[in-house]
Design a protein around this motif. Structure first.
Motif, mmCIF file in Angstrom:
data_model
loop_
_atom_site.group_PDB
_atom_site.id
_atom_site.type_symbol
_atom_site.label_atom_id
_atom_site.label_comp_id
_atom_site.label_asym_id
_atom_site.label_seq_id
_atom_site.Cartn_x
_atom_site.Cartn_y
_atom_site.Cartn_z
ATOM 1 N N MET A 1 -21.351 83.519 -69.025
ATOM 2 C CA MET A 1 -22.332 84.547 -68.690
ATOM 3 C C MET A 1 -21.757 85.918 -69.034
ATOM 4 N N SER A 2 -22.579 86.799 -69.611
ATOM 5 C CA SER A 2 -22.173 88.172 -69.885
ATOM 6 C C SER A 2 -22.872 89.103 -68.902
ATOM 7 N N LEU A 3 -22.374 90.301 -68.823
ATOM 8 C CA LEU A 3 -22.890 91.266 -67.868
ATOM 9 C C LEU A 3 -23.449 92.462 -68.621
ATOM 10 N N GLU A 209 -13.013 93.428 -50.070
ATOM 11 C CA GLU A 209 -13.157 91.994 -49.830
ATOM 12 C C GLU A 209 -14.327 91.709 -48.902
ATOM 13 N N GLN A 210 -14.479 92.521 -47.854
ATOM 14 C CA GLN A 210 -15.623 92.356 -46.949
ATOM 15 C C GLN A 210 -16.935 92.606 -47.681
ATOM 16 N N SER A 211 -16.932 93.576 -48.584
ATOM 17 C CA SER A 211 -18.137 93.897 -49.345
ATOM 18 C C SER A 211 -18.559 92.726 -50.232
ATOM 19 N N VAL A 212 -17.596 92.150 -50.939
ATOM 20 C CA VAL A 212 -17.908 91.010 -51.797
ATOM 21 C C VAL A 212 -18.475 89.857 -50.966
ATOM 22 N N GLN A 213 -17.881 89.616 -49.804
ATOM 23 C CA GLN A 213 -18.361 88.537 -48.943
ATOM 24 C C GLN A 213 -19.771 88.816 -48.451
ATOM 25 N N ALA A 214 -20.057 90.074 -48.090
ATOM 26 C CA ALA A 214 -21.398 90.430 -47.624
ATOM 27 C C ALA A 214 -22.427 90.272 -48.740
ATOM 28 N N ILE A 215 -22.071 90.678 -49.943
ATOM 29 C CA ILE A 215 -22.993 90.550 -51.067
ATOM 30 C C ILE A 215 -23.211 89.080 -51.411
ATOM 31 N N ARG A 216 -22.151 88.276 -51.295
ATOM 32 C CA ARG A 216 -22.312 86.834 -51.503
ATOM 33 C C ARG A 216 -23.362 86.278 -50.527
ATOM 34 N N LEU A 266 -19.564 89.551 -61.177
ATOM 35 C CA LEU A 266 -20.069 88.583 -62.143
ATOM 36 C C LEU A 266 -19.956 87.174 -61.587
ATOM 37 N N GLU A 267 -18.876 86.915 -60.870
ATOM 38 C CA GLU A 267 -18.678 85.593 -60.258
ATOM 39 C C GLU A 267 -19.727 85.277 -59.203
ATOM 40 N N LEU A 268 -20.358 86.313 -58.636
ATOM 41 C CA LEU A 268 -21.404 86.107 -57.630
ATOM 42 C C LEU A 268 -22.763 85.843 -58.264
ATOM 43 N N GLY A 269 -22.835 85.950 -59.566
ATOM 44 C CA GLY A 269 -24.095 85.689 -60.256
ATOM 45 C C GLY A 269 -24.832 86.925 -60.731
ATOM 46 N N PHE A 270 -24.209 88.093 -60.632
ATOM 47 C CA PHE A 270 -24.891 89.306 -61.074
ATOM 48 C C PHE A 270 -25.007 89.330 -62.590
ATOM 49 N N THR A 271 -26.151 89.825 -63.047
ATOM 50 C CA THR A 271 -26.418 89.937 -64.475
ATOM 51 C C THR A 271 -26.310 91.377 -64.962
ATOM 52 N N ASP A 272 -26.436 92.343 -64.027
ATOM 53 C CA ASP A 272 -26.484 93.752 -64.400
ATOM 54 C C ASP A 272 -25.697 94.588 -63.393
ATOM 55 N N LEU A 273 -24.865 95.511 -63.901
ATOM 56 C CA LEU A 273 -24.227 96.532 -63.085
ATOM 57 C C LEU A 273 -24.709 97.896 -63.552
ATOM 58 N N VAL A 274 -24.991 98.763 -62.584
ATOM 59 C CA VAL A 274 -25.501 100.099 -62.896
ATOM 60 C C VAL A 274 -24.517 101.128 -62.367
ATOM 61 N N ILE A 275 -24.057 102.022 -63.231
ATOM 62 C CA ILE A 275 -23.117 103.072 -62.826
ATOM 63 C C ILE A 275 -23.776 104.435 -62.990
ATOM 64 N N HIS A 276 -23.413 105.361 -62.102
ATOM 65 C CA HIS A 276 -24.008 106.693 -62.128
ATOM 66 C C HIS A 276 -23.360 107.565 -63.206
ATOM 67 N N TRP A 277 -24.202 108.267 -63.922
ATOM 68 C CA TRP A 277 -23.697 109.254 -64.862
ATOM 69 C C TRP A 277 -22.926 110.310 -64.066
#
Length: 303
Positions: A1-3, A209-216, A266-277
């Motif tokens: 999978m690519s992001l 680490e807590q954030s990744v777990q919450a998003i999972r 990406l390991e959680l299944g996300f397809t898109d990341l959005v970063i602020h200009w």
């Protein structure tokens, strides 16, 4: 999978004083989508310049050729489905079918009372959001001569016509921002994508680490909402709007830091990341050279 990597360009600059240049540069850097916030004002920017989302995206559509465009996010706070639908089919037409509607329930910020109303309770926001998304879906997808008529508790439409409809069929895609059960249900039923910023309770004092777990956990609840209506959760794109997790500034410090951050999501299944200009002297301050380096180099490392 690519992001896929996208960006948010906040509408705080005059179009001919850096506004246009940011959108054309976003296309040159290869970003998948350029988003902007759909607010009347926002946080620390309230006392400074702030322009409307739809006119900004319309100008961006004319200034670019391939960059997708979108709101992140529109809400019912000051929008009505009938008028919004007309603006969206126009924007979709002008852009040649490059529009994604990021949509959420709205919050308690400045937009919540700008029209003179009392702030809605969380339950009322959820009720309005459900009706808003349902009616907007119909208005954008049904483009026959009879129009759309609807009578709800919060929104109504009478023979609202949107001829010729969206360039994208059956309508432009929805990216539904949600973390609660009702919102996730709307994402499962109406969304082509789902949006999260992570868990706001972890913003100040949580750990990465807590954030990744919450998003999972959010992803798992989305899967449950999809399963409840017989939909495969992999049919939804999953978008993380960055900048609101405990490690909010670190990913933009270097390409390696970003790739590490992105890889974990990406390991959680996300397809898109959005970063602020990058915006100097704000929550989104960052080195613009590093930002551009991330845009050009990180996607290849994440394939």
């Amino acid at each position: 999978m690519s992001l896929r990597l996208s960006t948010v360009i906040l509408p705080y600059r005059r179009w001919h004083e850096g506004g246009r240049a940011a959108w054309t540069r976003a296309e040159q850097l290869g970003f998948h989508t350029g988003y902007t916030y759909d607010h009347l004002s926002w946080r620390s920017f309230r006392d400074g310049p702030w322009f409307g989302a739809v006119p900004t995206l319309t100008a961006a559509a004319a200034a670019t050729d391939e960059l997708r465009l979108g709101t992140l996010v529109t809400s019912p706070n000051f929008r009505h489905p009938v008028t919004l639908a007309k603006e969206l089919i126009s924007l979709d037409d002008i852009s040649g079918g490059r529009v994604t509607l990021g949509i959420g329930a709205g919050g308690t910020g400045f937009d919540a009372t700008a029209l003179g109303q009392e702030p809605w309770t969380p339950r009322e926001r959820a009720d309005r959001f459900a009706e808003f998304v349902h009616l907007l879906d119909r208005l954008l997808a049904e483009d026959g001569p009879a129009g759309v008529s609807y009578e709800g508790d919060h929104y109504s439409a009478h023979e609202a016509r949107n001829i010729p409809g969206c360039v994208q069929r059956p309508r432009l895609p929805f990216a539904v921002a949600a973390t609660g059960p009702r919102g996730l249900g709307l994402a499962a039923r109406h969304g082509q994508a789902w949006v999260t910023t992570g868990d706001p309770k972890l913003y100040e004092n949580g750990t990465p680490e807590q954030s990744v777990q919450a998003i999972r956990g959010q992803v798992e609840k989305l899967a449950d909402a999809c399963a409840a209506i017989g939909r495969d959760v992999t049919s939804l794109d999953k978008i993380l709007l960055t900048g609101f997790t405990p490690d909010r500034s670190r990913p933009l410090q270097s390409v390696d830091a970003f790739v590490d951050f992105a890889g974990r999501h990406l390991e959680l299944g996300f397809t898109d990341l959005v970063i602020h200009w990058p915006i100097p002297d704000s929550d989104f301050a960052a080195d613009e050279k590093v930002f551009e380096q991330i845009a050009m180099e990180a996607p290849a490392q994440l394939r």
